[in-house]
Design a protein around this motif. Structure first.
Motif, mmCIF file in Angstrom:
data_model
loop_
_atom_site.group_PDB
_atom_site.id
_atom_site.type_symbol
_atom_site.label_atom_id
_atom_site.label_comp_id
_atom_site.label_asym_id
_atom_site.label_seq_id
_atom_site.Cartn_x
_atom_site.Cartn_y
_atom_site.Cartn_z
ATOM 1 N N ARG A 57 0.026 15.351 0.910
ATOM 2 C CA ARG A 57 -0.273 13.930 1.042
ATOM 3 C C ARG A 57 0.100 13.250 -0.269
ATOM 4 N NH1 ARG A 57 -3.644 10.111 3.586
ATOM 5 N NH2 ARG A 57 -4.679 8.657 2.171
ATOM 6 N N ASP A 58 0.943 12.238 -0.192
ATOM 7 C CA ASP A 58 1.312 11.491 -1.389
ATOM 8 C C ASP A 58 0.093 10.758 -1.934
ATOM 9 O OD1 ASP A 58 4.176 11.898 -1.852
ATOM 10 O OD2 ASP A 58 4.436 10.974 0.112
ATOM 11 N N TRP A 59 -0.115 10.845 -3.256
ATOM 12 C CA TRP A 59 -1.317 10.265 -3.862
ATOM 13 C C TRP A 59 -1.400 8.754 -3.668
ATOM 14 C CZ3 TRP A 59 -1.288 6.367 -7.383
ATOM 15 C CH2 TRP A 59 -0.104 6.111 -8.079
ATOM 16 N N TRP A 60 -0.272 8.116 -3.471
ATOM 17 C CA TRP A 60 -0.241 6.649 -3.419
ATOM 18 C C TRP A 60 -0.399 6.082 -2.009
ATOM 19 C CZ3 TRP A 60 3.744 5.869 -0.173
ATOM 20 C CH2 TRP A 60 4.799 6.801 -0.183
ATOM 21 N N PHE A 77 -2.319 3.037 -1.366
ATOM 22 C CA PHE A 77 -1.859 1.817 -2.028
ATOM 23 C C PHE A 77 -0.648 1.190 -1.333
ATOM 24 C CE2 PHE A 77 -4.071 3.904 -5.577
ATOM 25 C CZ PHE A 77 -4.802 2.842 -6.104
ATOM 26 N N THR A 78 -0.386 1.558 -0.097
ATOM 27 C CA THR A 78 0.804 1.028 0.572
ATOM 28 C C THR A 78 0.766 -0.490 0.713
ATOM 29 O OG1 THR A 78 -0.247 1.517 2.708
ATOM 30 C CG2 THR A 78 1.318 3.131 1.843
ATOM 31 N N PRO A 86 6.022 -2.814 -2.531
ATOM 32 C CA PRO A 86 7.075 -2.924 -1.514
ATOM 33 C C PRO A 86 7.362 -1.547 -0.930
ATOM 34 C CG PRO A 86 7.996 -3.093 -3.727
ATOM 35 C CD PRO A 86 6.507 -3.134 -3.889
ATOM 36 N N GLU A 87 7.787 -1.503 0.306
ATOM 37 C CA GLU A 87 8.009 -0.234 0.999
ATOM 38 C C GLU A 87 8.980 0.676 0.251
ATOM 39 O OE1 GLU A 87 9.475 1.374 5.408
ATOM 40 O OE2 GLU A 87 9.177 -0.762 5.037
ATOM 41 N N TRP A 88 10.002 0.078 -0.361
ATOM 42 C CA TRP A 88 11.030 0.884 -1.013
ATOM 43 C C TRP A 88 10.529 1.588 -2.281
ATOM 44 C CZ3 TRP A 88 11.599 -0.945 -5.910
ATOM 45 C CH2 TRP A 88 11.382 -2.310 -6.148
ATOM 46 N N PHE A 89 9.373 1.183 -2.817
ATOM 47 C CA PHE A 89 8.885 1.771 -4.053
ATOM 48 C C PHE A 89 8.203 3.125 -3.823
ATOM 49 C CE2 PHE A 89 6.051 1.665 -7.953
ATOM 50 C CZ PHE A 89 7.096 1.836 -8.853
ATOM 51 N N GLY A 90 7.858 3.426 -2.583
ATOM 52 C CA GLY A 90 7.191 4.683 -2.278
ATOM 53 C C GLY A 90 8.016 5.894 -2.669
ATOM 54 N N LEU A 91 9.329 5.833 -2.458
ATOM 55 C CA LEU A 91 10.182 6.955 -2.821
ATOM 56 C C LEU A 91 10.099 7.217 -4.319
ATOM 57 C CD1 LEU A 91 12.305 9.118 -2.328
ATOM 58 C CD2 LEU A 91 14.071 7.333 -2.414
ATOM 59 N N TYR A 92 10.142 6.156 -5.109
ATOM 60 C CA TYR A 92 10.074 6.351 -6.561
ATOM 61 C C TYR A 92 8.756 7.001 -6.968
ATOM 62 C CZ TYR A 92 10.055 5.816 -11.545
ATOM 63 O OH TYR A 92 9.979 6.102 -12.891
ATOM 64 N N LEU A 93 7.646 6.535 -6.400
ATOM 65 C CA LEU A 93 6.351 7.105 -6.755
ATOM 66 C C LEU A 93 6.277 8.592 -6.399
ATOM 67 C CD1 LEU A 93 3.876 4.253 -5.738
ATOM 68 C CD2 LEU A 93 4.667 4.868 -8.036
ATOM 69 N N ARG A 140 -4.781 -5.390 -6.704
ATOM 70 C CA ARG A 140 -4.379 -4.117 -6.088
ATOM 71 C C ARG A 140 -3.130 -3.540 -6.764
ATOM 72 N NH1 ARG A 140 -6.433 -0.321 -3.565
ATOM 73 N NH2 ARG A 140 -4.948 -0.115 -1.845
ATOM 74 N N ARG A 141 -2.174 -4.392 -7.069
ATOM 75 C CA ARG A 141 -0.958 -3.906 -7.727
ATOM 76 C C ARG A 141 -1.260 -3.399 -9.137
ATOM 77 N NH1 ARG A 141 4.482 -6.997 -5.710
ATOM 78 N NH2 ARG A 141 3.915 -7.109 -3.502
ATOM 79 N N THR A 142 -2.176 -4.063 -9.798
ATOM 80 C CA THR A 142 -2.591 -3.610 -11.125
ATOM 81 C C THR A 142 -3.295 -2.260 -11.022
ATOM 82 O OG1 THR A 142 -2.851 -5.901 -11.866
ATOM 83 C CG2 THR A 142 -3.937 -4.195 -13.177
ATOM 84 N N GLU A 143 -4.147 -2.111 -10.012
ATOM 85 C CA GLU A 143 -4.865 -0.854 -9.802
ATOM 86 C C GLU A 143 -3.886 0.288 -9.549
ATOM 87 O OE1 GLU A 143 -8.319 1.000 -6.829
ATOM 88 O OE2 GLU A 143 -7.561 -1.052 -6.509
#
Length: 287
Positions: free
Chosen positions: A84-87, A90-91, A95-102, A147-150
Motif C-alpha cells: 500500500r502506497d503511504w500517500w 492524501f490523494t 494532482p493525480e500525476w504526482f502519485g507516481l513521483y511519490l 492538506r497539501r502542507t500536511e
C-alpha cells in the motif's frame, strides 16, 4: 528494499518486461500470441497499467530466455499486490500525476537534486511549504492548503526512518535561500532547519553561491532518483516538474546528461561544511 511501494514495483516490472522482450528480439504481437492475449493487454503490462499474473510471467520469462528471474518477479508481483502506497490517504491533496513521483521517491535509496527557485519540498518547514503552496495556486481553499502542507510534511519520514533512510544530496542555489518565502521569520526558521538537517549522516546540502556565475543548472530545478540494486537494470529517473505535469527521463543517455550536470554543480558549489556555515550566516541576516 527501502519501500514496497506498489507504484514503484509496477513501474519496474513493466520496465523489465519490455526490456527483456526487446532483448529477446520479440514483438508485442508475438508476445500476445504466445500468451493468447490481445496486443493491448501486453501494452498494459509493459506500461505498468496492469500487473501480470504469475503464470504469464513464467511463460514470458522462459520464452525471453530468462527463466532464472522468475522467482524475483514472483516476489515483486506479490509485494506489489499486497503493498500500500503511504500517500494513498492524501490523494485529495495532490494532482493525480504526482502519485507516481511519490511512489518512486519512497522506493529510492537516494534523491539528488539541484534547486534553483526555492527549498525542495522534501526539506521544507510547514510555514514555508504553506507559503509556497498558497502562492502557487491562489484558488485553493484553506482546507486544501492545509492538506497539501500536511502531505509535504509527511514526506520527511523518508529520511527520518530508522531503517534504510533516504539519502538526500541537494545543491541549493543561493538565490533560493535568500528568497523571502513567507517573510523573514519563516525563511529564518527554514534556514535553521536546513542547518540542522545538514548534520544528519544521510543528508548533504551544498550552497551554489551567486558568485559562481553561469553554471550547468541554468535550465532550472531537477531531481535524480536512484533505486536499490534489487531493481536490477533500473538506471534511475531524472525528474523535472512543471505546472502541468511531472516529466520523467528514463533513457540511460538522458539520465547521464542530468547526472553530469549535477556533478558539475556539486563541484562548483561550496562543500557541505562551508554550505552549513553559509546557511547559518544567511539566517542571521533575516530580521
Amino acid at each position: 528494499m527501502s519501500s514496497g511501494s506498489p507504484t514503484a514495483l509496477k513501474r519496474w516490472i513493466a520496465f523489465e518486461l519490455r526490456a527483456m522482450r526487446e532483448e529477446a528480439g520479440r514483438s508485442r504481437p508475438q508476445a500476445a500470441e504466445r500468451l493468447g492475449r490481445a496486443v493491448t493487454q501486453i501494452g498494459h503490462l509493459e506500461t505498468g497499467r496492469n500487473l501480470p499474473s504469475l503464470p504469464d510471467v513464467e511463460v514470458l520469462l522462459a520464452w525471453y530466455g530468462r527463466p532464472e528471474r522468475v522467482e524475483v518477479f514472483r516476489d515483486l508481483i506479490r509485494r506489489a499486490r499486497k503493498g500500500r502506497d503511504w500517500w494513498i490517504g492524501f490523494t485529495d491533496a495532490m494532482p493525480e500525476w504526482f502519485g507516481l513521483y511519490l511512489g518512486l521517491e519512497a522506493s529510492a535509496v537516494e534523491a539528488a537534486s539541484y534547486d534553483a527557485v526555492h527549498v525542495p519540498g522534501l526539506l521544507q518547514t510547514a510555514p514555508y511549504a504553506e507559503a509556497i503552496i498558497r502562492a502557487g495556486e491562489r484558488a485553493l481553499s484553506e482546507a486544501e492548503i492545509a492538506r497539501r502542507t500536511e502531505l509535504r510534511m509527511a514526506r520527511h519520514a523518508l529520511y527520518e526512518r530508522q531503517q534504510d533512510p533516504l539519502r538526500v544530496w541537494a545543491v541549493l542555489d543561493e538565490a533560493a535561500l535568500r528568497r523571502q518565502v513567507g517573510g523573514p521569520a519563516v525563511l529564518r526558521d527554514q534556514l535553521h532547519l536546513l542547518a540542522e538537517l545538514a548534520n544528519r549522516p544521510n543528508i548533504d546540502l551544498q550552497l551554489l553561491p551567486a558568485s559562481s556565475g553561469a553554471h550547468a543548472g541554468v535550465e532550472g530545478t531537477f531531481t535524480l532518483l536512484t533505486f536499490p540494486p534489487e531493481l536490477e537494470g533500473d538506471h534511475g529517473v531524472a525528474y523535472v516538474e512543471t505546472r502541468v505535469r511531472g516529466i520523467y527521463y528514463e533513457d540511460p543517455a538522458e539520465i547521464l546528461l542530468y547526472r553530469q550536470a549535477l556533478t558539475r554543480l556539486q563541484v562548483q558549489a561550496l562543500d557541505p561544511e562551508e554550505s552549513r556555515d553559509a546557511i547559518n550566516r544567511i539566517a542571521q541576516e533575516m530580521t
